[in-house]
Design a protein around this motif. Structure first.
Motif, short mmCIF file in Angstrom:
data_model
loop_
_atom_site.label_atom_id
_atom_site.label_comp_id
_atom_site.label_asym_id
_atom_site.label_seq_id
_atom_site.Cartn_x
_atom_site.Cartn_y
_atom_site.Cartn_z
N THR A 1 0.84 -1.19 0.00
CA THR A 1 0.00 0.00 0.00
C THR A 1 0.88 1.25 0.00
N SER A 2 0.76 2.04 -1.06
CA SER A 2 1.64 3.19 -1.24
C SER A 2 1.10 4.43 -0.51
N THR A 3 2.01 5.25 0.00
CA THR A 3 1.60 6.52 0.61
C THR A 3 1.52 7.64 -0.42
N GLY A 4 2.02 7.40 -1.63
CA GLY A 4 2.04 8.45 -2.66
C GLY A 4 3.32 9.27 -2.68
N LEU A 5 4.25 8.99 -1.76
CA LEU A 5 5.47 9.82 -1.69
C LEU A 5 6.33 9.70 -2.94
N THR A 6 6.42 8.48 -3.50
CA THR A 6 7.26 8.30 -4.70
C THR A 6 6.80 9.25 -5.81
N GLY A 7 5.51 9.30 -6.06
CA GLY A 7 4.99 10.17 -7.11
C GLY A 7 5.26 11.64 -6.82
N TYR A 8 5.07 12.01 -5.58
CA TYR A 8 5.31 13.40 -5.17
C TYR A 8 6.77 13.80 -5.43
N LEU A 9 7.69 12.94 -5.03
CA LEU A 9 9.12 13.25 -5.21
C LEU A 9 9.48 13.30 -6.69
N ARG A 10 8.97 12.33 -7.47
CA ARG A 10 9.31 12.30 -8.90
C ARG A 10 8.77 13.53 -9.60
N GLU A 11 7.54 13.91 -9.29
CA GLU A 11 6.96 15.08 -9.97
C GLU A 11 7.69 16.35 -9.62
N ARG A 12 8.32 16.38 -8.45
CA ARG A 12 9.06 17.58 -8.05
C ARG A 12 10.54 17.50 -8.41
#
Ligand code: VGL
Ligand code: ZN
Length: 202
Positions: A125-136
């Motif tokens: 279950t992902s927290t969404g942090l990977t996407g947040y970091l990649r987008e930034r």
């Protein structure tokens, strides 16, 4: 681009809290100084509903620091801590949170604990942090906070697997140390290639 990840600097993990990390508050002034050196700051907040299944009080006959078998494997049972909306879940009052841009809350699903800032303890279950970091465009993550042998360790290991360059600021983390877990954590971090720096080097 680099960012500072401040893990679980909350009252319940500091002296006087229900899941006190020995000298957990020692790192607060170190972290406050580090904040000045970063433009991107992410915090995590352990955020459990009452009756969370990581609490020993939710299991008949169990005491804190016993273990229980969950759907996803063996889980250490903790004293009740960081209950949503309680003062124990608040950040340490001296921590400077002004520059924080995002707060990732974790452990809010009643039946899954979440040590890592990337994945809950089921490792799915992902927290969404990977996407947040990649987008930034963030690639380097300097990790500080509590506790070295649980949430800091799992965050750093998962971050490496997600392709980020993870570093731990050794004088800005503090451990619980359950049955040698602290020594074990430093070994796992070293084996995974997580960098270790001191605050003075940053
Ligand atoms: C943590 C145990 C339970 C941590 C959180 O922040 O390391 N440890 N919940
Ligand atoms: Zn917790």
């Amino acid at each position: 681009m680099k960012a500072l990840l401040i893990v679980d600097v909350q009252n319940d993990f500091c002296p006087g809290g229900s899941l006190e990390v020995p000298e957990g508050d020692r790192i607060v002034p170190v972290i406050n100084r580090l904040i000045e050196k970063f433009d991107h700051i992410i915090q995590t907040q352990d955020w459990h509903p009452e009756g969370h299944l990581s609490f020993a009080s939710s299991h008949q006959g169990k005491s804190p620091y016993d273990t229980a078998e969950m759907d996803y494997g063996t889980q250490v049972l903790w004293p009740d801590h960081c209950v949503q909306g309680s003062s124990g879940a608040d950040f340490h009052p001296d921590l400077n949170t002004t520059k924080t841009q995002v707060i990732i809350r974790k452990g809010f699903r009643k039946s899954i604990d979440s040590y890592s800032t990337f994945f809950e303890n089921d490792q799915k279950t992902s927290t969404g942090l990977t996407g947040y970091l990649r987008e930034r465009g963030i690639t380097e993550l300097y990790t500080v906070g509590l506790a070295t042998d649980f949430c800091v360790k799992w965050s750093a290991l998962d971050g490496m697997e997600q392709g980020f360059n993870m570093h731990i600021v050794e004088d800005a983390v503090q451990g619980i140390d359950l049955n040698g877990s602290l020594e074990q954590a430093w070994k796992e971090l070293g084996d995974a290639g997580v960098g270790v720096v001191s605050a003075a080097e940053l």
